[in-house]
Write an enzyme that holds these catalytic residues in place. Structure first.
Site, PDB file in Angstrom:
ATOM      1  N   SER A 142       0.875  -1.179   0.000  1.00 59.04           N
ATOM      2  CA  SER A 142       0.000   0.000   0.000  1.00 59.04           C
ATOM      3  C   SER A 142       0.907   1.223   0.000  1.00 59.04           C
ATOM      4  CB  SER A 142      -0.847  -0.002   1.278  1.00 59.04           C
ATOM      5  OG  SER A 142      -1.478   1.257   1.467  1.00 59.04           O
ATOM      6  N   TYR A 155      -2.562  -1.197  10.394  1.00 53.60           N
ATOM      7  CA  TYR A 155      -2.434  -1.330   8.936  1.00 53.60           C
ATOM      8  C   TYR A 155      -1.087  -0.772   8.460  1.00 53.60           C
ATOM      9  CZ  TYR A 155      -4.021  -1.124   4.025  1.00 53.60           C
ATOM     10  OH  TYR A 155      -4.161  -1.291   2.674  1.00 53.60           O
TER      11      TYR A 155
HETATM   12  P1  NAD Z   1     -11.330  -6.414  -0.452  1.00 53.18           P
HETATM   13  O1  NAD Z   1     -11.990  -6.325   0.872  1.00 53.18           O
HETATM   14  O2  NAD Z   1     -12.143  -6.143  -1.685  1.00 53.18           O
HETATM   15  O3  NAD Z   1     -10.618  -7.812  -0.637  1.00 53.18           O
HETATM   16  C1  NAD Z   1      -9.948  -8.452   0.403  1.00 53.18           C
HETATM   17  C2  NAD Z   1      -9.813  -9.916   0.082  1.00 53.18           C
HETATM   18  O4  NAD Z   1      -9.131 -10.560   1.158  1.00 53.18           O
HETATM   19  C3  NAD Z   1     -11.172 -10.626  -0.058  1.00 53.18           C
HETATM   20  O5  NAD Z   1     -11.055 -11.626  -1.051  1.00 53.18           O
HETATM   21  C4  NAD Z   1     -11.358 -11.268   1.316  1.00 53.18           C
HETATM   22  O6  NAD Z   1     -12.220 -12.386   1.306  1.00 53.18           O
HETATM   23  C5  NAD Z   1      -9.926 -11.639   1.618  1.00 53.18           C
HETATM   24  N1  NAD Z   1      -9.677 -11.895   3.030  1.00 53.18           N
HETATM   25  C6  NAD Z   1      -9.932 -11.089   4.092  1.00 53.18           C
HETATM   26  N2  NAD Z   1      -9.593 -11.695   5.227  1.00 53.18           N
HETATM   27  C7  NAD Z   1      -9.103 -12.912   4.882  1.00 53.18           C
HETATM   28  C8  NAD Z   1      -8.586 -14.009   5.609  1.00 53.18           C
HETATM   29  N3  NAD Z   1      -8.502 -13.993   6.945  1.00 53.18           N
HETATM   30  N4  NAD Z   1      -8.183 -15.104   4.918  1.00 53.18           N
HETATM   31  C9  NAD Z   1      -8.282 -15.150   3.569  1.00 53.18           C
HETATM   32  N5  NAD Z   1      -8.757 -14.136   2.831  1.00 53.18           N
HETATM   33  C10 NAD Z   1      -9.161 -13.036   3.488  1.00 53.18           C
HETATM   34  O7  NAD Z   1     -10.098  -5.389  -0.339  1.00 53.18           O
HETATM   35  P2  NAD Z   1      -9.038  -4.853  -1.409  1.00 53.18           P
HETATM   36  O8  NAD Z   1      -9.123  -3.379  -1.373  1.00 53.18           O
HETATM   37  O9  NAD Z   1      -9.146  -5.545  -2.705  1.00 53.18           O
HETATM   38  O10 NAD Z   1      -7.678  -5.251  -0.671  1.00 53.18           O
HETATM   39  C11 NAD Z   1      -6.757  -6.159  -1.185  1.00 53.18           C
HETATM   40  C12 NAD Z   1      -5.353  -5.763  -0.733  1.00 53.18           C
HETATM   41  O11 NAD Z   1      -5.020  -4.504  -1.297  1.00 53.18           O
HETATM   42  C13 NAD Z   1      -5.209  -5.628   0.791  1.00 53.18           C
HETATM   43  O12 NAD Z   1      -3.962  -6.181   1.201  1.00 53.18           O
HETATM   44  C14 NAD Z   1      -5.210  -4.129   0.983  1.00 53.18           C
HETATM   45  O13 NAD Z   1      -4.505  -3.746   2.128  1.00 53.18           O
HETATM   46  C15 NAD Z   1      -4.513  -3.672  -0.281  1.00 53.18           C
HETATM   47  N6  NAD Z   1      -4.745  -2.271  -0.617  1.00 53.18           N
HETATM   48  C16 NAD Z   1      -6.010  -1.815  -0.867  1.00 53.18           C
HETATM   49  C17 NAD Z   1      -6.181  -0.476  -1.192  1.00 53.18           C
HETATM   50  C18 NAD Z   1      -7.527   0.091  -1.491  1.00 53.18           C
HETATM   51  O14 NAD Z   1      -7.641   1.321  -1.586  1.00 53.18           O
HETATM   52  N7  NAD Z   1      -8.566  -0.695  -1.681  1.00 53.18           N
HETATM   53  C19 NAD Z   1      -5.080   0.383  -1.248  1.00 53.18           C
HETATM   54  C20 NAD Z   1      -3.819  -0.123  -0.981  1.00 53.18           C
HETATM   55  C21 NAD Z   1      -3.655  -1.453  -0.675  1.00 53.18           C
END
Ligand code: NAD
Length: 260
Positions: A142, A155
């Site tokens: 991130s 986080y």
């Molecule tokens: P999201 O909530 O859409 O997806 C998260 C995924 O992780 C889902 O498939 C969920 O089922 C899975 N998950 C959650 N807990 C779990 C567990 N205990 N075991 C297995 N799977 C689990 O969120 P996203 O935004 O797509 O996030 C994905 C990654 O991207 C994360 O690591 C997040 O920190 C990172 N990220 C997101 C953003 C953003 O703005 N959305 C920005 C920077 C980084």
């Protein structure tokens, strides 16, 4: 381009992980999906991806908070595919609160899912990659791996930890044809961001609309959300042979956020 390769994308039942799984399958890789969600919806995604791209797509529901569950998932991948060539550590959760009010169980869960899971998958993936003399590990970190924001102590700590793990692993496997990189997205409109909008509004005492305009997009000079397709394309590039000299980096895909 990736035909014959096999990938695991943790947390790929929605959001960024699903976008990355789609991107890898479109390049011809077999994919193991992971994450939580409705069983029928997940099966629909699995069958759709397999049919669209004529690749093997399987699902494993391992809990990334649990080391034994992760070991089981990696063993299942070895059985399905003979080993994992591309590992994308993407599963993650968020919680927003001031440190003095931060629930201890949320801290523990975020460190386990967002950081320790990547240690477990990486340690279990490396032996096969070394034997093949080829591997790609991409950690979805991130912008918060590089800079902090208030109210996200767990986080930001976990994501800075991922940056450290990325660099250390990259050094250890550099002579084995394996690259290890972190992609550092800015804000992407996924369920992870949607859920934190009311939490941010509460922590900051502002409206949800103000959170979007004054907090989320205020950090991003492009004034637009990063897309899952852009992140999938970034991961695909890191998996090419053209990217074989790129290792140990934290690559911002953040609309200019960390240029501030
Ligand atoms: P999201 O909530 O859409 O997806 C998260 C995924 O992780 C889902 O498939 C969920 O089922 C899975 N998950 C959650 N807990 C779990 C567990 N205990 N075991 C297995 N799977 C689990 O969120 P996203 O935004 O797509 O996030 C994905 C990654 O991207 C994360 O690591 C997040 O920190 C990172 N990220 C997101 C953003 C953003 O703005 N959305 C920005 C920077 C980084």
């Amino acid at each position: 381009m990736l035909s014959g390769k096999s990938a695991i994308v943790t947390g790929s039942t929605s959001g960024i992980g699903l976008g990355i799984a789609r991107g890898l399958a479109a390049q011809g890789a077999n994919v193991m999906l992971n994450g939580f969600g409705d069983a029928n919806e997940i099966e629909h995604i699995r069958a759709e991806l397999a049919g669209l791209h004529n690749v093997k797509v399987v699902y494993n529901g391992a809990n990334m908070a649990d080391g034994a569950s992760i070991t089981g998932m990696m063993a299942a991948a070895a059985e399905e595919f003979g080993g994992v060539d591309i590992l994308v550590n993407n599963a993650g959760i968020q919680f927003v609160a001031p440190i003095e009010e931060f629930p201890v169980e949320k801290w523990d869960a975020i460190i386990a899912i967002n950081l320790s899971s990547a240690f477990h998958t990486t340690r279990l993936a490396i032996p096969h990659m070394k034997a093949q003399r080829w591997g790609r590990i991409v950690n979805i970190a991130s912008a918060h791996a590089l800079v902090a924001s208030p109210f996200k102590s767990a986080y930001v700590a976990a994501k800075h930890g991922i940056a450290g793990l990325t660099k250390t692993a990259a050094l250890e496997v550099a002579e084995h044809g394996i690259t290890v990189n972190a992609v550092c997205p800015g804000y992407v409109m996924t369920s992870l961001v949607e859920k934190q909008i009311p939490e941010q509004a509460k922590a900051r005492g502002i409206t949800e609309q103000q959170v979007v305009s004054d907090v989320l997009l205020a950090a991003q000079p492009t004034k637009r959300f990063v897309t899952t397709e852009e992140l999938a394309a970034t991961v695909n590039f890191l998996c090419t042979d053209a990217a074989q000299s790129i290792t140990g980096i934290t690559l911002p895909v953040d609309g200019g956020w960390t240029a501030h």
